[in-house]
Scaffold this motif. Structure first.
Motif, PDB file in Angstrom:
ATOM      1  N   LEU A 119     -13.147 -40.862  59.589  1.00 49.25           N
ATOM      2  CA  LEU A 119     -12.115 -41.866  59.315  1.00 49.25           C
ATOM      3  C   LEU A 119     -12.511 -42.585  58.039  1.00 49.25           C
ATOM      4  CD1 LEU A 119     -11.416 -43.815  62.642  1.00 49.25           C
ATOM      5  CD2 LEU A 119     -10.006 -42.044  61.584  1.00 49.25           C
ATOM      6  N   ASP A 180     -21.551 -42.741  59.205  1.00 46.82           N
ATOM      7  CA  ASP A 180     -21.736 -41.564  58.359  1.00 46.82           C
ATOM      8  C   ASP A 180     -22.434 -41.944  57.055  1.00 46.82           C
ATOM      9  OD1 ASP A 180     -21.470 -38.926  57.672  1.00 46.82           O
ATOM     10  OD2 ASP A 180     -19.296 -38.956  57.467  1.00 46.82           O
ATOM     11  N   ASP A 181     -23.091 -40.968  56.450  1.00 44.33           N
ATOM     12  CA  ASP A 181     -23.709 -41.156  55.127  1.00 44.33           C
ATOM     13  C   ASP A 181     -24.645 -42.347  55.117  1.00 44.33           C
ATOM     14  OD1 ASP A 181     -22.083 -39.056  54.442  1.00 44.33           O
ATOM     15  OD2 ASP A 181     -20.585 -40.288  53.448  1.00 44.33           O
TER      16      ASP A 181
HETATM   17  P1  C2E Z   1     -19.141 -35.927  55.250  1.00 45.02           P
HETATM   18  O1  C2E Z   1     -18.370 -36.444  56.403  1.00 45.02           O
HETATM   19  O2  C2E Z   1     -20.454 -36.573  54.957  1.00 45.02           O
HETATM   20  O3  C2E Z   1     -19.297 -34.372  55.490  1.00 45.02           O
HETATM   21  C1  C2E Z   1     -20.413 -33.627  55.155  1.00 45.02           C
HETATM   22  C2  C2E Z   1     -20.176 -32.822  53.901  1.00 45.02           C
HETATM   23  O4  C2E Z   1     -21.393 -32.161  53.553  1.00 45.02           O
HETATM   24  C3  C2E Z   1     -19.139 -31.722  54.067  1.00 45.02           C
HETATM   25  O5  C2E Z   1     -18.497 -31.568  52.810  1.00 45.02           O
HETATM   26  C4  C2E Z   1     -20.000 -30.495  54.373  1.00 45.02           C
HETATM   27  O6  C2E Z   1     -19.383 -29.282  54.046  1.00 45.02           O
HETATM   28  C5  C2E Z   1     -21.200 -30.759  53.496  1.00 45.02           C
HETATM   29  N1  C2E Z   1     -22.423 -30.134  54.017  1.00 45.02           N
HETATM   30  C6  C2E Z   1     -22.805 -30.016  55.301  1.00 45.02           C
HETATM   31  N2  C2E Z   1     -24.001 -29.423  55.410  1.00 45.02           N
HETATM   32  C7  C2E Z   1     -24.411 -29.157  54.148  1.00 45.02           C
HETATM   33  C8  C2E Z   1     -25.589 -28.530  53.595  1.00 45.02           C
HETATM   34  O7  C2E Z   1     -26.508 -28.111  54.296  1.00 45.02           O
HETATM   35  N3  C2E Z   1     -25.653 -28.442  52.235  1.00 45.02           N
HETATM   36  C9  C2E Z   1     -24.666 -28.902  51.430  1.00 45.02           C
HETATM   37  N4  C2E Z   1     -24.815 -28.761  50.110  1.00 45.02           N
HETATM   38  N5  C2E Z   1     -23.537 -29.483  51.919  1.00 45.02           N
HETATM   39  C10 C2E Z   1     -23.416 -29.609  53.261  1.00 45.02           C
HETATM   40  P2  C2E Z   1     -16.916 -31.518  52.653  1.00 45.02           P
HETATM   41  O8  C2E Z   1     -16.306 -30.724  53.760  1.00 45.02           O
HETATM   42  O9  C2E Z   1     -16.663 -31.133  51.252  1.00 45.02           O
HETATM   43  O10 C2E Z   1     -16.456 -33.009  52.877  1.00 45.02           O
HETATM   44  C11 C2E Z   1     -16.785 -34.014  51.974  1.00 45.02           C
HETATM   45  C12 C2E Z   1     -16.417 -35.370  52.513  1.00 45.02           C
HETATM   46  O11 C2E Z   1     -14.987 -35.526  52.595  1.00 45.02           O
HETATM   47  C13 C2E Z   1     -16.918 -35.614  53.936  1.00 45.02           C
HETATM   48  O12 C2E Z   1     -18.264 -36.029  53.908  1.00 45.02           O
HETATM   49  C14 C2E Z   1     -15.972 -36.685  54.422  1.00 45.02           C
HETATM   50  O13 C2E Z   1     -16.401 -37.956  54.000  1.00 45.02           O
HETATM   51  C15 C2E Z   1     -14.687 -36.353  53.693  1.00 45.02           C
HETATM   52  N6  C2E Z   1     -13.773 -35.655  54.623  1.00 45.02           N
HETATM   53  C16 C2E Z   1     -13.720 -34.346  54.947  1.00 45.02           C
HETATM   54  N7  C2E Z   1     -12.741 -34.103  55.848  1.00 45.02           N
HETATM   55  C17 C2E Z   1     -12.169 -35.314  56.117  1.00 45.02           C
HETATM   56  C18 C2E Z   1     -11.103 -35.760  56.975  1.00 45.02           C
HETATM   57  O14 C2E Z   1     -10.466 -34.986  57.705  1.00 45.02           O
HETATM   58  N8  C2E Z   1     -10.798 -37.086  56.952  1.00 45.02           N
HETATM   59  C19 C2E Z   1     -11.487 -37.975  56.186  1.00 45.02           C
HETATM   60  N9  C2E Z   1     -11.133 -39.270  56.216  1.00 45.02           N
HETATM   61  N10 C2E Z   1     -12.496 -37.602  55.378  1.00 45.02           N
HETATM   62  C20 C2E Z   1     -12.834 -36.298  55.345  1.00 45.02           C
END
Ligand code: C2E
Ligand code: MG
Ligand code: MG
Ligand code: MG
Length: 278
Positions: A119, A180-181
């Motif tokens: 979220l 998160d984060d």
């Molecule tokens: P997040 O929630 O911190 O998600 C983790 C991100 O790190 C994801 O990127 C995931 O693919 C990536 N990741 C996980 N494990 C690893 C790893 O071992 N190595 C590396 N290099 N990366 C890894 P993603 O999918 O690109 O998402 C980026 C951000 O976008 C997410 O960070 C989240 O904050 C946001 N997001 C994604 N989907 C949604 C959603 O449906 N709604 C909202 N509000 N935000 C979203």
């Protein structure tokens, strides 16, 4: 001469700016059509119990495959969605898709203990959030304890009373809450101690350079110890190597997530069974 080359540099810079500006405007226009065109999908990334290798849950992550531009990075998509307020449509759509997927996994007797959904602050502070969540999970008969909402630490910029109220309203529905984060923002120990939070997710930027970065090792240890002291569980994001896993296991960090186990995958490809953790 200098004058000429700097002018050229400006021109190139302007073109780049123009291009990224055009892309943004274009995507803002395209986003409202993404759902009906079926360009959005939900990917899932496993969370693994570091002690046993069992699947502890999945994190749902949105994907946008635009018919002309291809994959739009989620960070770009979310930023545009927030600015245009379309995030509310996307959030509702995500929750519905997740509930449908849980129903299907249950029907197929696949054991998915829990799913978390991100979220963003705009969604979190939306007046309709509680009603929307209740309505959708009732509609799909999903037990609220199987859902978790991840809220980034950046919400701590906002008024703590307001955050507190919203979190209690969410907790009253029966869902879990994760921060998160963690470690990247300004939130303080006071926040963690005071707010009704269940889980802390250590940001990937700390896990990434273990074991080289002594500072990040120290911070990770401190975050895990503090979370445990407060009775919270910990997920380490972005585990890519065995060394990182072993370090986190040595801290009794409960869960891990990262490419070592699995990248985010479509719902139909979610890995089941046990992961290798020793
Ligand atoms: P997040 O929630 O911190 O998600 C983790 C991100 O790190 C994801 O990127 C995931 O693919 C990536 N990741 C996980 N494990 C690893 C790893 O071992 N190595 C590396 N290099 N990366 C890894 P993603 O999918 O690109 O998402 C980026 C951000 O976008 C997410 O960070 C989240 O904050 C946001 N997001 C994604 N989907 C949604 C959603 O449906 N709604 C909202 N509000 N935000 C979203
Ligand atoms: Mg997340
Ligand atoms: Mg995260
Ligand atoms: Mg992160």
């Amino acid at each position: 001469s200098y004058a000429v080359s700097s002018q050229m540099a400006y021109k190139i810079y302007d073109q780049k700016m123009q291009r990224s500006f055009d892309r943004r405007l274009y995507l803002e226009k395209e986003l409202p059509k993404a759902i009906e065109r079926q360009e959005l999908t939900v990917f899932y990334q496993p969370k693994v119990l570091l002690e046993t290798g069992e699947l502890s849950g999945l994190e749902a992550l949105v994907r946008w495959d635009h018919f002309r531009l291809g994959m739009v990075p989620p960070d770009e998509l979310i930023s545009i969605a927030e600015e245009t307020k379309y995030i509310h449509r996307i959030g509702e759509w995500m929750l519905r898709e997740v509930c449908k997927d849980i129903q299907n996994w249950d029907k197929q007797r696949l054991h998915i203990p829990q799913v978390s959904i991100n979220l963003s602050p705009v969604q979190f502070f939306d007046d309709n959030l509680i009603h929307t969540v209740k309505t959708i999970i009732n509609q799909y008969h999903i037990s609220p304890s199987r859902l978790e909402f991840e809220i980034t630490e950046s919400i701590s910029m906002f008024d703590i009373e307001q955050i507190d109220q919203k979190l209690y309203d969410l907790k009253r529905i029966g869902v879990q809450i994760a921060i998160d984060d963690f470690g990247t923002g300004h939130s303080s120990l006071v926040y963690l101690q005071r707010l009704p939070v269940d889980v802390v997710k250590i940001d990937r930027s700390f896990v990434m350079d273990i074991p080289e970065n002594q500072g990040h090792i120290a911070l990770t240890k401190a975050i895990v110890a503090m979370a445990h002291e407060l009775g919270l569980k910990v997920v380490a994001e972005g585990i890519e190597t065995i060394e990182q896993q072993q370090f986190l296991q040595s801290l009794q960090c409960e869960m891990g997530q990262g490419y070592l186990y699995s990248k985010p995958v479509p719902g139909k490809e979610v890995p089941l069974g046990c992961f290798e953790v020793v």
